[in-house]
Scaffold this motif. Structure first.
Motif, PDB file in Angstrom:
ATOM      1  N   ASP A  61       0.818  -1.212   0.000  1.00 37.38           N
ATOM      2  CA  ASP A  61       0.000   0.000   0.000  1.00 37.38           C
ATOM      3  C   ASP A  61       0.852   1.262   0.000  1.00 37.38           C
ATOM      4  O   ASP A  61       2.012   1.250   0.415  1.00 37.38           O
ATOM      5  CB  ASP A  61      -0.931   0.005   1.229  1.00 37.38           C
ATOM      6  CG  ASP A  61      -0.154  -0.132   2.531  1.00 37.38           C
ATOM      7  OD1 ASP A  61       0.768  -0.958   2.574  1.00 37.38           O
ATOM      8  OD2 ASP A  61      -0.457   0.599   3.487  1.00 37.38           O
ATOM      9  N   GLU A  62       0.237   2.333  -0.483  1.00 34.39           N
ATOM     10  CA  GLU A  62       0.747   3.701  -0.341  1.00 34.39           C
ATOM     11  C   GLU A  62       2.227   3.855  -0.695  1.00 34.39           C
ATOM     12  O   GLU A  62       3.013   4.368   0.100  1.00 34.39           O
ATOM     13  CB  GLU A  62       0.516   4.171   1.102  1.00 34.39           C
ATOM     14  CG  GLU A  62      -0.942   4.201   1.488  1.00 34.39           C
ATOM     15  CD  GLU A  62      -1.170   4.658   2.920  1.00 34.39           C
ATOM     16  OE1 GLU A  62      -2.059   5.482   3.127  1.00 34.39           O
ATOM     17  OE2 GLU A  62      -0.450   4.185   3.839  1.00 34.39           O
TER      18      GLU A  62
ATOM     19  N   TRP B  21      -2.673  -5.250  -0.084  1.00 38.64           N
ATOM     20  CA  TRP B  21      -3.730  -4.225  -0.077  1.00 38.64           C
ATOM     21  C   TRP B  21      -4.108  -3.873  -1.516  1.00 38.64           C
ATOM     22  O   TRP B  21      -3.295  -4.083  -2.438  1.00 38.64           O
ATOM     23  CB  TRP B  21      -3.236  -2.985   0.672  1.00 38.64           C
ATOM     24  CG  TRP B  21      -2.892  -3.290   2.100  1.00 38.64           C
ATOM     25  CD1 TRP B  21      -1.634  -3.463   2.610  1.00 38.64           C
ATOM     26  CD2 TRP B  21      -3.798  -3.490   3.190  1.00 38.64           C
ATOM     27  NE1 TRP B  21      -1.704  -3.752   3.959  1.00 38.64           N
ATOM     28  CE2 TRP B  21      -3.027  -3.775   4.348  1.00 38.64           C
ATOM     29  CE3 TRP B  21      -5.185  -3.450   3.318  1.00 38.64           C
ATOM     30  CZ2 TRP B  21      -3.590  -4.023   5.599  1.00 38.64           C
ATOM     31  CZ3 TRP B  21      -5.751  -3.688   4.561  1.00 38.64           C
ATOM     32  CH2 TRP B  21      -4.961  -3.969   5.682  1.00 38.64           C
TER      33      TRP B  21
ATOM     34  N   TRP C 236      -9.253  -1.979   0.753  1.00 43.55           N
ATOM     35  CA  TRP C 236      -9.385  -1.030   1.867  1.00 43.55           C
ATOM     36  C   TRP C 236      -9.760   0.367   1.398  1.00 43.55           C
ATOM     37  O   TRP C 236     -10.389   1.126   2.128  1.00 43.55           O
ATOM     38  CB  TRP C 236      -8.074  -0.956   2.685  1.00 43.55           C
ATOM     39  CG  TRP C 236      -6.931  -0.239   1.998  1.00 43.55           C
ATOM     40  CD1 TRP C 236      -6.127  -0.740   1.018  1.00 43.55           C
ATOM     41  CD2 TRP C 236      -6.465   1.088   2.237  1.00 43.55           C
ATOM     42  NE1 TRP C 236      -5.197   0.185   0.626  1.00 43.55           N
ATOM     43  CE2 TRP C 236      -5.379   1.319   1.367  1.00 43.55           C
ATOM     44  CE3 TRP C 236      -6.857   2.103   3.112  1.00 43.55           C
ATOM     45  CZ2 TRP C 236      -4.679   2.526   1.330  1.00 43.55           C
ATOM     46  CZ3 TRP C 236      -6.157   3.316   3.092  1.00 43.55           C
ATOM     47  CH2 TRP C 236      -5.076   3.517   2.203  1.00 43.55           C
TER      48      TRP C 236
ATOM     49  N   TYR D 299     -11.855   0.172  10.073  1.00 47.34           N
ATOM     50  CA  TYR D 299     -10.586   0.608  10.662  1.00 47.34           C
ATOM     51  C   TYR D 299     -10.796   0.963  12.138  1.00 47.34           C
ATOM     52  O   TYR D 299     -11.516   1.904  12.479  1.00 47.34           O
ATOM     53  CB  TYR D 299     -10.029   1.804   9.886  1.00 47.34           C
ATOM     54  CG  TYR D 299      -9.144   1.374   8.719  1.00 47.34           C
ATOM     55  CD1 TYR D 299      -9.266   0.114   8.147  1.00 47.34           C
ATOM     56  CD2 TYR D 299      -8.167   2.228   8.200  1.00 47.34           C
ATOM     57  CE1 TYR D 299      -8.450  -0.289   7.094  1.00 47.34           C
ATOM     58  CE2 TYR D 299      -7.352   1.836   7.149  1.00 47.34           C
ATOM     59  CZ  TYR D 299      -7.505   0.582   6.596  1.00 47.34           C
ATOM     60  OH  TYR D 299      -6.696   0.183   5.556  1.00 47.34           O
TER      61      TYR D 299
HETATM   62  C1  ACM Z   1      -3.621   1.143   4.602  1.00 46.42           C
HETATM   63  O1  ACM Z   1      -4.464   1.595   5.398  1.00 46.42           O
HETATM   64  N1  ACM Z   1      -2.572   1.894   4.271  1.00 46.42           N
HETATM   65  C2  ACM Z   1      -3.738  -0.185   4.042  1.00 46.42           C
END
Ligand code: ACM
Length: 548
Positions: free
Chosen positions: A324-325, A374, A405, A431
């Motif tokens: 992710d990110e 992710w 997500w 979350y």
């Molecule tokens: C995420 O919340 N960066 C998967």
């Protein structure tokens, strides 16, 4: 603080509203319940139990649990004399692992299951039904048939940001087991910490598991606690956790972040990033710029070595690589990476990420495992900081499991159409770092609160999801991210009681859920969490944290 958590939990659970009817109080509530009128009463205050040989271990844990949680003595006997008999079913109910049947009549209690997790869950349900009355043990007469809606029901703990330690992990697993959750997603590495011993690369923990201080408050705040934070799990400790989890029918899925969220690893070995600069393990939260360089064969070899040790240790079929990110700045600024993108006709850094993901997926599959990440691993653009790099010429391996997500459900549907299995962890609903009620600070990031009711009503298989793709949703998870939980108390506050709401949301289809019934069945859990708070970690009192 503990008292405050309990009061908040009771308020959140809506004490004082009308109680749902019914004599069967089990959470998650079973798929089918037929209530009888009478009870089955034991002849003494000792519960006599017997099980077929396949389910002896489950019975052993049940015995321990009743003793510890309820001060009820359990003794093993032969099938003929037992109050509770645990036997093997001919077929699994609904064809599902984890299914079981309970029959309680005037003659006794019968639990039937096809395989061990079903026996375990049947006994968990029984543990919730037994009452102590006048020196006897009493069970309500009933017939129950039960199975999980989803085969993957996960809780994720991010220890990359906030190391919690063995006792906290075990306590969480105890609660997962009570709630019939079966996957502990262990987020073991992130920018702010590397938490797993890797023998071939000792600096990952010598350097990567320690930071000087920790940001407190919020991402933009220039406030730090000034307290060094450190911690990692040795291989021996991980084996102990794995045994503990296996006894509770919990699979531990290790998550090793790549190619982003890797600053702690880069602090240990600067050559892992295309920039090659020496950095310290960040104390600040938020997405960092230091990422692995997939164009360097030495970096790919490093990651495969790490995965080899991880796959050697963890029996889980699934290995999570995060994904992710990823900030692409270092890749855009590196002639080596740019040349690699051109040579392999990948189109963009996002294309390189998909290429890298598929490369790691193929490696993981070659070792008999399966990769998960992710939903960033699909190459779809999810973040503002990736806008200019959307062209992707490669597509994700259909074998990969996508943990959805971010974005909207059309993204989840596209992954399912491409053949990927899905775990629905939509941030807006699952979350656990999101506040229960409106929080002006979190609102600056458009984080919407998740009340207990919103968590409960979350439907992991959305009603309007294309019918033919629904079976691709193999599971759902709730995630305890670690940025703003410096203490165990703060973590508890975020986790309890929402974890119970998710447990039922993952177990029962929407049409069988009932929020009033859930709130009533939650009461014994709230009492339990009051009596058995998660033990404090060593440094939990030394951090200055934002109080509720
Ligand atoms: C995420 O919340 N960066 C998967």
């Amino acid at each position: 603080m503990k008292k405050m958590i309990l009061i908040t939990m009771l308020l959140l659970a809506g004490m004082g509203t009308s109680l749902a009817e019914g004599r069967i109080h089990i959470l998650p509530f079973p798929q089918q319940v037929e209530e009888g009128d009478g009870d089955y009463c034991t002849s003494s205050e000792v519960l006599k139990v017997a099980a077929v040989k396949e389910f002896k271990a489950e019975l052993g844990l049940f015995k321990q649990q009743l003793k510890d949680d309820r001060q009820i003595k359990v003794s093993r006997t032969c099938m003929k004399k037992a109050d509770v008999r645990v036997v093997k079913a001919v077929v699994p109910l609904a064809g599902r692992d984890g299914s079981y049947r309970i029959r309680i009549d005037g003659a006794g209690v019968l639990v039937e299951a096809y395989e061990a997790s079903g026996a375990f869950y049947g006994l968990q349900s029984l543990a919730q039904m037994v009452r102590k009355e006048e020196g006897r043990l009493v069970f309500p007469q009933c017939r129950i048939e039960d199975w999980p809606m989803l085969s993957w029901r996960s809780f994720m703990l991010d220890e990359g940001r906030s190391f919690k330690g063995m006792e906290v992990v075990k306590q969480l697993m105890d609660d997962m087991a009570r709630l019939k959750m079966n996957v502990f997603q262990w987020h073991l590495t992130d920018d702010q910490g590397w938490r797993i011993e890797i023998r071939k690369y000792p600096r990952l923990t010598e350097i990567g598991s320690k930071r000087d201080s920790t940001q407190i408050g919020w991402y933009e705040w220039d406030t730090y606690d000034g307290v060094p934070h450190e911690g990692f799990y040795t291989r021996r400790q991980i084996r102990e956790i794995l045994d503990y989890a296996a006894a509770r029918h919990i699979t531990v899925v290790p998550e090793i972040e790549m190619p982003g969220h890797s600053a702690a690893a880069v602090a240990a070995y600067p050559w892992l990033s295309a920039a090659g600069k020496e950095i310290k393990v960040p104390c600040k939260f938020g997405v960092q710029y230091n990422v692995f360089n997939p164009a360097d064969p030495k970096v790919l070899a490093f990651l495969k070595d790490v995965l080899d040790e991880v796959m050697d240790l963890f029996p889980s079929q699934v290995v999570h690589i995060g994904g992710d990110e990823v900030r692409y700045d270092e890749w855009k600024n590196s002639p080596m990476v740019q040349e690699f993108i051109r040579e392999h006709e990948l189109g963009s850094p996002a294309g390189l990420q998909v290429w890298f993901t598929n490369h790691m997926a193929a490696y993981i599959e070659s070792k008999g495992h399966r990769m998960m990440g992710w939903n960033d691993i699909t190459g779809e653009q999810l973040h503002d900081f990736q806008t200019e790099t959307s062209e992707v010429k490669v597509s994700l391996s259909p074998e990969a499991i996508v943990q959805f997500w971010s974005g909207d459900y059309s993204k989840m549907a596209r992954s399912a159409e491409r053949g990927n299995d899905i775990v629905n962890s939509f941030n807006e609903y699952t979350y656990l770092d999101y506040s229960y009620e409106y929080d002006p600070v979190q609102a600056t990031y458009n984080w919407k609160p998740i009340s207990l009711k919103k968590a409960y009503l979350f439907n992991p298989v959305p009603e309007d999801f294309p019918e033919q793709l629904k079976s691709s949703i193999i599971g759902s998870g709730c995630q305890m991210w670690g940025e703003w939980i410096p203490t165990v108390e703060k973590m508890n506050y975020q986790v309890y009681p929402r974890i119970a709401a998710y447990a039922e949301a993952f177990w029962l289809p929407a049409g069988k859920k009932d929020y009033d019934r859930f709130k009533e069945n939650l009461q014994p859990f709230l009492k339990h969490w009051e009596k058995h708070p998660v033990p404090s970690q060593k440094n939990s009192d030394s951090c200055t944290c934002r109080q509720e």
